[in-house]
Design a protein around this motif. Structure first.
Motif, PDB file in Angstrom:
ATOM      1  N   ILE A  21       3.754  -0.574   9.489  1.00  0.00           N
ATOM      2  CA  ILE A  21       3.863   0.807   9.427  1.00  0.00           C
ATOM      3  C   ILE A  21       4.495   1.456  10.436  1.00  0.00           C
ATOM      4  O   ILE A  21       5.438   2.462  10.075  1.00  0.00           O
ATOM      5  CB  ILE A  21       2.200   1.374   9.930  1.00  0.00           C
ATOM      6  CG1 ILE A  21       1.249   0.883   8.924  1.00  0.00           C
ATOM      7  CG2 ILE A  21       2.227   2.894  10.228  1.00  0.00           C
ATOM      8  CD1 ILE A  21      -0.154   1.328   9.251  1.00  0.00           C
ATOM      9  N   LEU A  22       4.756   0.910  11.840  1.00  0.00           N
ATOM     10  CA  LEU A  22       5.806   1.383  12.433  1.00  0.00           C
ATOM     11  C   LEU A  22       7.207   1.039  12.426  1.00  0.00           C
ATOM     12  O   LEU A  22       8.102   1.873  12.580  1.00  0.00           O
ATOM     13  CB  LEU A  22       5.456   0.636  14.103  1.00  0.00           C
ATOM     14  CG  LEU A  22       4.214   1.238  15.189  1.00  0.00           C
ATOM     15  CD1 LEU A  22       4.052   0.229  16.146  1.00  0.00           C
ATOM     16  CD2 LEU A  22       4.513   2.510  15.355  1.00  0.00           C
ATOM     17  N   ALA A  23       7.137  -0.071  11.616  1.00  0.00           N
ATOM     18  CA  ALA A  23       8.577  -0.456  11.171  1.00  0.00           C
ATOM     19  C   ALA A  23       8.841   0.414  10.176  1.00  0.00           C
ATOM     20  O   ALA A  23      10.321   0.959  10.079  1.00  0.00           O
ATOM     21  CB  ALA A  23       8.666  -1.819  10.507  1.00  0.00           C
ATOM     22  N   ALA A  24       8.322   0.963   8.997  1.00  0.00           N
ATOM     23  CA  ALA A  24       8.647   2.037   7.962  1.00  0.00           C
ATOM     24  C   ALA A  24       8.821   3.290   8.675  1.00  0.00           C
ATOM     25  O   ALA A  24      10.083   3.859   8.188  1.00  0.00           O
ATOM     26  CB  ALA A  24       7.298   2.041   7.035  1.00  0.00           C
ATOM     27  N   LEU A  26       9.932   3.867  11.749  1.00  0.00           N
ATOM     28  CA  LEU A  26      11.106   3.576  12.549  1.00  0.00           C
ATOM     29  C   LEU A  26      12.318   3.862  11.586  1.00  0.00           C
ATOM     30  O   LEU A  26      13.220   4.601  11.900  1.00  0.00           O
ATOM     31  CB  LEU A  26      10.981   2.401  13.274  1.00  0.00           C
ATOM     32  CG  LEU A  26      12.348   1.832  13.865  1.00  0.00           C
ATOM     33  CD1 LEU A  26      12.693   2.721  14.859  1.00  0.00           C
ATOM     34  CD2 LEU A  26      12.385   0.327  14.272  1.00  0.00           C
ATOM     35  N   PHE A  27      12.348   3.199  10.513  1.00  0.00           N
ATOM     36  CA  PHE A  27      13.357   3.157   9.554  1.00  0.00           C
ATOM     37  C   PHE A  27      13.428   4.612   9.213  1.00  0.00           C
ATOM     38  O   PHE A  27      14.723   5.083   8.926  1.00  0.00           O
ATOM     39  CB  PHE A  27      13.130   2.413   8.513  1.00  0.00           C
ATOM     40  CG  PHE A  27      14.285   2.091   7.489  1.00  0.00           C
ATOM     41  CD1 PHE A  27      15.395   1.170   7.560  1.00  0.00           C
ATOM     42  CD2 PHE A  27      14.420   3.011   6.137  1.00  0.00           C
ATOM     43  CE1 PHE A  27      16.614   1.449   6.710  1.00  0.00           C
ATOM     44  CE2 PHE A  27      15.466   2.828   5.520  1.00  0.00           C
ATOM     45  CZ  PHE A  27      16.431   2.174   5.637  1.00  0.00           C
ATOM     46  N   GLY A  28      12.521   5.225   8.538  1.00  0.00           N
ATOM     47  CA  GLY A  28      12.705   6.697   8.186  1.00  0.00           C
ATOM     48  C   GLY A  28      13.106   7.640   9.094  1.00  0.00           C
ATOM     49  O   GLY A  28      14.035   8.528   8.979  1.00  0.00           O
ATOM     50  N   TYR A  29      12.537   7.523  10.269  1.00  0.00           N
ATOM     51  CA  TYR A  29      13.031   8.508  11.533  1.00  0.00           C
ATOM     52  C   TYR A  29      14.478   8.301  11.749  1.00  0.00           C
ATOM     53  O   TYR A  29      15.245   9.407  11.944  1.00  0.00           O
ATOM     54  CB  TYR A  29      11.773   8.071  12.561  1.00  0.00           C
ATOM     55  CG  TYR A  29      12.102   9.185  13.873  1.00  0.00           C
ATOM     56  CD1 TYR A  29      12.083  10.610  13.570  1.00  0.00           C
ATOM     57  CD2 TYR A  29      12.209   8.783  15.084  1.00  0.00           C
ATOM     58  CE1 TYR A  29      12.396  11.369  14.468  1.00  0.00           C
ATOM     59  CE2 TYR A  29      12.255   9.501  16.185  1.00  0.00           C
ATOM     60  CZ  TYR A  29      12.422  10.886  16.030  1.00  0.00           C
ATOM     61  OH  TYR A  29      12.405  11.737  17.095  1.00  0.00           O
ATOM     62  N   ILE A  30      14.792   7.102  11.960  1.00  0.00           N
ATOM     63  CA  ILE A  30      16.210   6.758  12.485  1.00  0.00           C
ATOM     64  C   ILE A  30      17.250   7.258  11.333  1.00  0.00           C
ATOM     65  O   ILE A  30      18.198   7.564  11.647  1.00  0.00           O
ATOM     66  CB  ILE A  30      16.509   5.402  12.938  1.00  0.00           C
ATOM     67  CG1 ILE A  30      15.634   5.245  14.192  1.00  0.00           C
ATOM     68  CG2 ILE A  30      17.876   5.183  13.301  1.00  0.00           C
ATOM     69  CD1 ILE A  30      15.716   5.949  15.393  1.00  0.00           C
ATOM     70  N   GLY A  31      16.945   6.855  10.316  1.00  0.00           N
ATOM     71  CA  GLY A  31      17.735   7.117   9.231  1.00  0.00           C
ATOM     72  C   GLY A  31      18.085   8.492   8.950  1.00  0.00           C
ATOM     73  O   GLY A  31      19.171   9.060   8.560  1.00  0.00           O
ATOM     74  N   PHE A  84       9.154   2.786  19.558  1.00  0.00           N
ATOM     75  CA  PHE A  84       8.286   2.042  18.492  1.00  0.00           C
ATOM     76  C   PHE A  84       8.190   0.817  18.960  1.00  0.00           C
ATOM     77  O   PHE A  84       7.054   0.147  18.752  1.00  0.00           O
ATOM     78  CB  PHE A  84       9.270   2.128  17.069  1.00  0.00           C
ATOM     79  CG  PHE A  84       9.225   3.498  16.509  1.00  0.00           C
ATOM     80  CD1 PHE A  84       8.138   4.042  15.695  1.00  0.00           C
ATOM     81  CD2 PHE A  84      10.221   4.407  16.509  1.00  0.00           C
ATOM     82  CE1 PHE A  84       8.292   5.093  14.925  1.00  0.00           C
ATOM     83  CE2 PHE A  84      10.316   5.582  16.163  1.00  0.00           C
ATOM     84  CZ  PHE A  84       9.105   5.755  15.406  1.00  0.00           C
ATOM     85  N   PRO A  85       9.218  -0.201  19.537  1.00  0.00           N
ATOM     86  CA  PRO A  85       8.898  -1.487  20.057  1.00  0.00           C
ATOM     87  C   PRO A  85       7.910  -1.489  21.306  1.00  0.00           C
ATOM     88  O   PRO A  85       7.074  -2.184  21.437  1.00  0.00           O
ATOM     89  CB  PRO A  85      10.159  -2.022  20.262  1.00  0.00           C
ATOM     90  CG  PRO A  85      11.017  -0.929  20.526  1.00  0.00           C
ATOM     91  CD  PRO A  85      10.615  -0.101  19.518  1.00  0.00           C
ATOM     92  N   VAL A  86       7.933  -0.072  21.969  1.00  0.00           N
ATOM     93  CA  VAL A  86       7.004  -0.139  23.296  1.00  0.00           C
ATOM     94  C   VAL A  86       5.824   0.032  22.590  1.00  0.00           C
ATOM     95  O   VAL A  86       4.701  -0.584  23.272  1.00  0.00           O
ATOM     96  CB  VAL A  86       7.653   1.059  23.966  1.00  0.00           C
ATOM     97  CG1 VAL A  86       6.518   1.207  25.058  1.00  0.00           C
ATOM     98  CG2 VAL A  86       9.139   0.909  24.499  1.00  0.00           C
TER      99      VAL A  86
END
Length: 280
Positions: A21-24, A26-31, A84-86
């Motif tokens: 969930i965090l990875a998804a 993260l990808f959408g937010y940064i993208g 996100f990694p934090v």
């Protein structure tokens, strides 16, 4: 024994939903951020976007120099995505206290320091994976947008790939910081509040305020976010200061050591504060 402990920690992490969930997100937010800012600045620099119509004033003043645009866009992976990694590291640790999974863990492996070391290693590697995901968004989407406006993406430059490699290291260290915070503050709610409040409000304000004098700028370089940006070598904060204002930064290796020191201090402190306590 340590390898078995690491495998156990990976099993705990991957059998939960929070990591993907965090990875998804993260990808959408940064993208979204990387693509949007790349389109704005590359469009202005290429002449495809009128700066006055974009609300940025006249000319190209206030936009990053042509050669610094790609690193700025690519660095969104860490300068914005580090939260996100934090969170992943903090949740992976505080979840042990919340769901009392530490009890069977310590029964299976009574060497508590080894268990904590295995968790740090596991989350360090998971943080590196989060760094790769964030870079897929910032570099993958950002470079496509920059190239679409005819601006050099600098992907053939070795300095760009050095920045990418250091970004992965920074994100891995941030996950280790999260583990340390989770051990130091075992309450899951409290850890989440601290992470979000500090990363999204407290430190950005401190860093912005510190840019106006040399003395405060020197102190601000040792804040965790500033150290991370120094390690990576680029950040949106390089555009946030006043023109002619005070600037101070660490070398990339110094930034890495400062961030590592935060992770080590939080982890060691948490070991003595909560990890050694009776968890039953």
């Amino acid at each position: 024994m340590l390898l078995r402990a690491i495998r156990a920690e990976f099993a705990k992490l991957l059998t939960t939903r929070i990591w993907w969930i965090l990875a998804a997100v993260l990808f959408g937010y940064i993208g979204m951020l990387s693509g949007g800012l790349a389109a704005l600045f590359a469009g202005i620099q290429s002449g495809a976007i009128d700066p006055s119509a974009a609300g940025t004033g006249t000319g190209t003043q206030g936009t990053p120099p042509l050669g610094s645009l790609p690193p700025l866009v690519y660095s969104f992976a860490s300068s914005v995505g580090y939260v996100f990694p934090v969170l992943l590291g903090a949740l992976a640790t505080t979840g042990e206290f919340r769901h009392q999974t530490l009890t069977p863990t310590f029964l299976a492996n009574p060497r508590r320091a080894q268990v904590l070391g295995a968790k740090v290693i596991t989350l360090f590697l998971a943080g590196a994976a989060f760094g790769a995901i964030a870079l897929l968004a910032s570099v993958g989407i950002g470079a496509l947008v920059i190239n679409a406006f005819g601006v050099d993406t600098l992907l053939g430059d070795s300095a760009t790939w050095s920045l990418i490699g250091r970004t992965v290291i920074a994100m891995a260290l941030w996950a280790a910081v999260g583990v340390g915070l989770g051990v130091l503050v075992p309450s899951q709610v409290a850890s989440i509040v601290i992470v979000l409040a500090f990363t999204q409000f407290v430190e950005p304000l401190l860093r912005f305020a510190s840019m106006f004098t040399e003395a405060t700028a020197g102190i601000a370089t040792f804040l965790p976010g500033a150290a991370s940006d120094a390690l990576v070598g680029a950040s949106i904060f390089t555009m946030a200061g006043p023109v002619g204002g005070a600037t101070s930064t660490l070398d990339w290796w110094q930034g890495g050591l400062v961030l590592l020191a935060y992770a080590a201090a939080a982890t060691v402190g948490g070991y003595f504060v909560s990890w050694r306590r009776d968890v039953t």
